[in-house]
Design a protein around this motif. Structure first.
Motif, PDB file in Angstrom:
ATOM      1  N   ASP A 240      12.662 -40.053  -4.448  1.00 45.80           N
ATOM      2  CA  ASP A 240      11.683 -39.476  -3.136  1.00 45.80           C
ATOM      3  C   ASP A 240      11.274 -40.019  -1.975  1.00 45.80           C
ATOM      4  O   ASP A 240      10.425 -40.611  -1.121  1.00 45.80           O
ATOM      5  CB  ASP A 240      10.624 -38.214  -3.372  1.00 45.80           C
ATOM      6  N   CYS A 242      12.116 -39.897   1.415  1.00 50.06           N
ATOM      7  CA  CYS A 242      11.566 -39.072   2.560  1.00 50.06           C
ATOM      8  C   CYS A 242      11.421 -37.365   2.371  1.00 50.06           C
ATOM      9  O   CYS A 242      12.137 -36.907   2.284  1.00 50.06           O
ATOM     10  CB  CYS A 242      12.726 -39.134   3.562  1.00 50.06           C
ATOM     11  N   ALA A 244       7.913 -36.420   2.916  1.00 50.03           N
ATOM     12  CA  ALA A 244       7.279 -35.571   3.662  1.00 50.03           C
ATOM     13  C   ALA A 244       8.187 -34.259   4.402  1.00 50.03           C
ATOM     14  O   ALA A 244       8.403 -33.984   4.557  1.00 50.03           O
ATOM     15  CB  ALA A 244       5.661 -35.980   4.969  1.00 50.03           C
ATOM     16  N   GLY A 247       7.552 -30.077  -0.232  1.00 48.27           N
ATOM     17  CA  GLY A 247       8.635 -29.228  -0.868  1.00 48.27           C
ATOM     18  C   GLY A 247       9.517 -29.549  -1.942  1.00 48.27           C
ATOM     19  O   GLY A 247       9.299 -29.369  -3.061  1.00 48.27           O
ATOM     20  N   ASP A 266       7.006 -41.820   2.501  1.00 45.35           N
ATOM     21  CA  ASP A 266       7.165 -41.770   4.084  1.00 45.35           C
ATOM     22  C   ASP A 266       6.741 -42.326   5.336  1.00 45.35           C
ATOM     23  O   ASP A 266       5.667 -42.920   4.981  1.00 45.35           O
ATOM     24  CB  ASP A 266       6.445 -40.358   3.809  1.00 45.35           C
ATOM     25  N   LYS A 267       7.561 -42.222   6.204  1.00 44.53           N
ATOM     26  CA  LYS A 267       7.365 -43.579   7.605  1.00 44.53           C
ATOM     27  C   LYS A 267       6.032 -43.057   7.983  1.00 44.53           C
ATOM     28  O   LYS A 267       5.238 -43.701   8.081  1.00 44.53           O
ATOM     29  CB  LYS A 267       8.059 -43.609   7.675  1.00 44.53           C
ATOM     30  N   ILE A 268       5.982 -42.111   8.040  1.00 45.91           N
ATOM     31  CA  ILE A 268       4.383 -40.970   8.466  1.00 45.91           C
ATOM     32  C   ILE A 268       3.056 -40.887   7.774  1.00 45.91           C
ATOM     33  O   ILE A 268       3.263 -40.393   6.932  1.00 45.91           O
ATOM     34  CB  ILE A 268       4.658 -39.513   9.297  1.00 45.91           C
ATOM     35  N   LYS A 271       1.184 -37.557   7.051  1.00 41.40           N
ATOM     36  CA  LYS A 271       2.166 -36.932   6.322  1.00 41.40           C
ATOM     37  C   LYS A 271       1.830 -37.094   4.685  1.00 41.40           C
ATOM     38  O   LYS A 271       1.335 -36.691   3.900  1.00 41.40           O
ATOM     39  CB  LYS A 271       3.903 -35.840   6.915  1.00 41.40           C
ATOM     40  N   PHE A 292       5.340 -45.777   3.854  1.00 40.34           N
ATOM     41  CA  PHE A 292       6.285 -46.707   3.966  1.00 40.34           C
ATOM     42  C   PHE A 292       8.034 -46.826   5.286  1.00 40.34           C
ATOM     43  O   PHE A 292       8.359 -45.516   4.912  1.00 40.34           O
ATOM     44  CB  PHE A 292       6.745 -47.105   2.313  1.00 40.34           C
ATOM     45  N   SER A 294      11.170 -46.628   4.618  1.00 43.51           N
ATOM     46  CA  SER A 294      12.707 -46.927   3.631  1.00 43.51           C
ATOM     47  C   SER A 294      13.847 -47.200   3.619  1.00 43.51           C
ATOM     48  O   SER A 294      14.190 -48.002   2.768  1.00 43.51           O
ATOM     49  CB  SER A 294      12.386 -45.286   2.993  1.00 43.51           C
ATOM     50  N   THR A 295      13.895 -47.192   4.611  1.00 44.88           N
ATOM     51  CA  THR A 295      14.965 -48.560   5.504  1.00 44.88           C
ATOM     52  C   THR A 295      15.054 -50.115   4.367  1.00 44.88           C
ATOM     53  O   THR A 295      15.457 -50.790   4.633  1.00 44.88           O
ATOM     54  CB  THR A 295      15.361 -48.529   6.513  1.00 44.88           C
ATOM     55  N   ASP A 324      16.309 -37.029   0.881  1.00 44.74           N
ATOM     56  CA  ASP A 324      16.601 -36.244   2.090  1.00 44.74           C
ATOM     57  C   ASP A 324      16.406 -36.552   3.168  1.00 44.74           C
ATOM     58  O   ASP A 324      14.908 -36.411   4.214  1.00 44.74           O
ATOM     59  CB  ASP A 324      15.265 -34.902   1.293  1.00 44.74           C
ATOM     60  N   ALA A 325      17.664 -36.470   3.859  1.00 50.83           N
ATOM     61  CA  ALA A 325      17.364 -37.670   5.224  1.00 50.83           C
ATOM     62  C   ALA A 325      16.502 -36.972   5.949  1.00 50.83           C
ATOM     63  O   ALA A 325      16.849 -35.809   6.608  1.00 50.83           O
ATOM     64  CB  ALA A 325      18.607 -38.137   5.224  1.00 50.83           C
TER      65      ALA A 325
END
Ligand code: SAM
Length: 466
Positions: A240, A242, A244, A247, A266-268, A271, A292, A294-295, A324-325
């Motif tokens: 997954d 992205c 945060a 859900g 997720d990059k934050i 979160k 991290f 993700s790109t 889930d961009a």
């Protein structure tokens, strides 16, 4: 007649969206009159809440029947004995539908007025009370116990602590002050807790604050469709990208019966901490969460890292990937005003393409990629699909199950066969603003409204050919 004005866009964004909806392919397919009606309905729908609130049951810890009963008891307590019917979605077996009551029209307005920020206002329209942090202004003499009228500052112009506000505002309903003006504003540290208990909101829905934690999740219907479309199987390795506020991560883990690996990125950082915390609260052992970008998630030169550890990951190492961009979020409802500029709107397409390219590299041949957004533009949806199919000839579109929304929107040069494989939840499809979901008579009508009167959302499912 709608109770609220149309959503307010910046002029440049409104012109842009107007062009998107008046594109040649759509006009050729629907005719100019219908396109114009559609664009008008879209702007009106976006400022109103959907007719149903939807909650997903965590089927790993309880049955849907048991959750329905518990939810019904909780709602009855909240509405002082009034029964709100709860329906199980016929095709999404873990989703419950709770009708929103309203709109309540022609209400008396009180002389004590409270102005809340747009975000707080949107939450009120989905059943929340007003928390002190969301209050921007309150009448001079407001004291605890006063009957007050609550308004949303739709243009973000109200100064915090103001006594009066003459700017653009929309009436959200009446309530009782649980704090005085001085409790809220004459304090050195920010005050927490409920500021106004909403008693007569224009749209009424239960408040799900802290309701049956771990057992149910508030989740918009289209978001609950995504993980079913991904169709993760026990034992698989799923990414997954992205994740945060997670859900969909927990949904994926529960569809896999907590067997296999669900890697949530997720990059934050904060979160990601929440994802870890919730996964352990729900006792979901198959989820690992990482902070991290993700790109950059493809491991370029393997350096002996053990598979299963965090990013970057070996190419072709996942059975299924959900992207889930990050998106412009223009499908979210209710939204009285969209703060985005055209420049901000345009920034999402390149980021989504970088993430899509990474996803294709990380996916095993024969694997499944689901791409989704909660926005309504062609640029972030159908155009991304057209670009991905052209850039990665190994990708092909797959049939989605369940397919509850409409098909893709013409305008990005995709064939009608390809558009049929896409799933677009388009709130502008029907004239639904005046439907009180509690008054729908048949189950068919009820489900038809719940399926179409949703947030704007888009889903594409790709197979990476072997
Ligand atoms: N899938 C989530 C869910 O169902 O709750 C919602 C995802 S939200 C639409 C997009 C998320 O992408 C945000 O949490 C944001 O922090 C994250 N994000 C944005 N850019 C990212 C990147 N380059 N790498 C990883 N995460 C990113």
């Amino acid at each position: 007649m709608s109770v609220f004005p149309k959503i307010l866009f910046k002029r440049e964004v409104e012109d842009y969206l107007c062009n998107v909806y008046h594109n040649k392919e759509l006009v050729a397919s629907l005719g100019l009159d219908e396109v114009e009606r559609k664009f008008d309905r879209l702007q009106r729908c976006l400022s109103h809440p959907p007719s149903f609130t939807t909650v997903r049951v965590n089927t790993l810890v309880t049955s849907v029947e048991a959750a329905k009963q518990q939810l019904s008891d909780e709602i009855k307590k909240q509405f002082l004995g009034d029964v709100i019917p709860i329906h199980q979605h016929p095709r999404l077996n873990d989703l419950l539908l709770i009708p929103v009551t309203g709109p309540r029209r022609a209400q008396k307005q009180h002389s004590v007025q409270v102005i809340v920020g747009a975000q707080c206002g949107n939450a009120v329209l989905r059943g929340a009370h007003v928390y002190a942090a969301g209050i921007l202004s309150a009448s001079k003499w407001m004291k605890t116990g006063d009957e007050v009228s609550v308004f949303s500052d739709i243009e973000g112009k109200c100064r915090r602590g103001a006594v009066e506000f003459d700017g653009a505002k929309v009436f959200l309903g009446n309530g009782i002050a649980e704090l005085s003006r001085s409790d809220i504003f004459c304090t050195n540290s920010p005050i927490k807790g409920k500021g106004i208990r909403m008693t007569e909101p224009v749209y009424s829905s239960p408040s799900f604050d802290n309701m049956l934690p771990g057992y149910i999740f508030l989740q918009n219907l289209p978001s609950a469709v995504v993980s079913h479309v991904l169709s993760p199987q026990p034992g698989e390795r799923v990414l997954d990208m992205c994740a945060a506020p997670e859900g969909k991560t927990t949904h994926i883990a529960s569809l896999m019966n907590d067997e296999g690996e669900v890697i949530a990125v997720d990059k934050i950082a904060n979160k990601v901490e929440k994802i870890k915390h919730n996964a352990s609260l729900l006792q979901l052992k198959c989820i690992q969460a990482y902070c991290f970008n993700s790109t950059k998630a493809v491991l370029r030169e393997p350096k002996g890292l053990e598979p299963g550890l965090g990013p970057p990951f070996c190419p072709e190492s996942f059975d299924r990937i959900l992207l889930d961009a990050p998106c412009s979020g223009m499908g979210l409802r209710p939204s009285m005003a969209c703060p985005l500029s055209l420049k901000e709107l345009a920034s999402y397409q390149p980021l989504q393409r970088k993430l899509l390219s990474t996803a294709v590299e990380l996916l095993k041949p024969g694997g499944t990629l689901v791409y989704s957004t909660c926005t309504i533009t062609l640029a972030e949806n159908e155009e991304q699909v057209a670009w991905a199919l052209k850039t990665f000839p190994g990708l092909q579109l797959e049939v989605q199950e369940p397919h509850i929304g409409g098909e893709g929107m013409p305008g990005a040069g995709l064939s009608s066969d390809r558009l049929k494989l896409l799933q677009r939840f388009d709130p502008s499809v029907t004239e639904i603003l005046d439907v009180d979901a509690n008054k729908l008579k048949s189950d068919e009508d009820l489900v038809a409204v719940a399926n179409s009167d949703t947030i704007g959302f888009f889903i594409a499912k790709f197979l990476k050919k072997s």
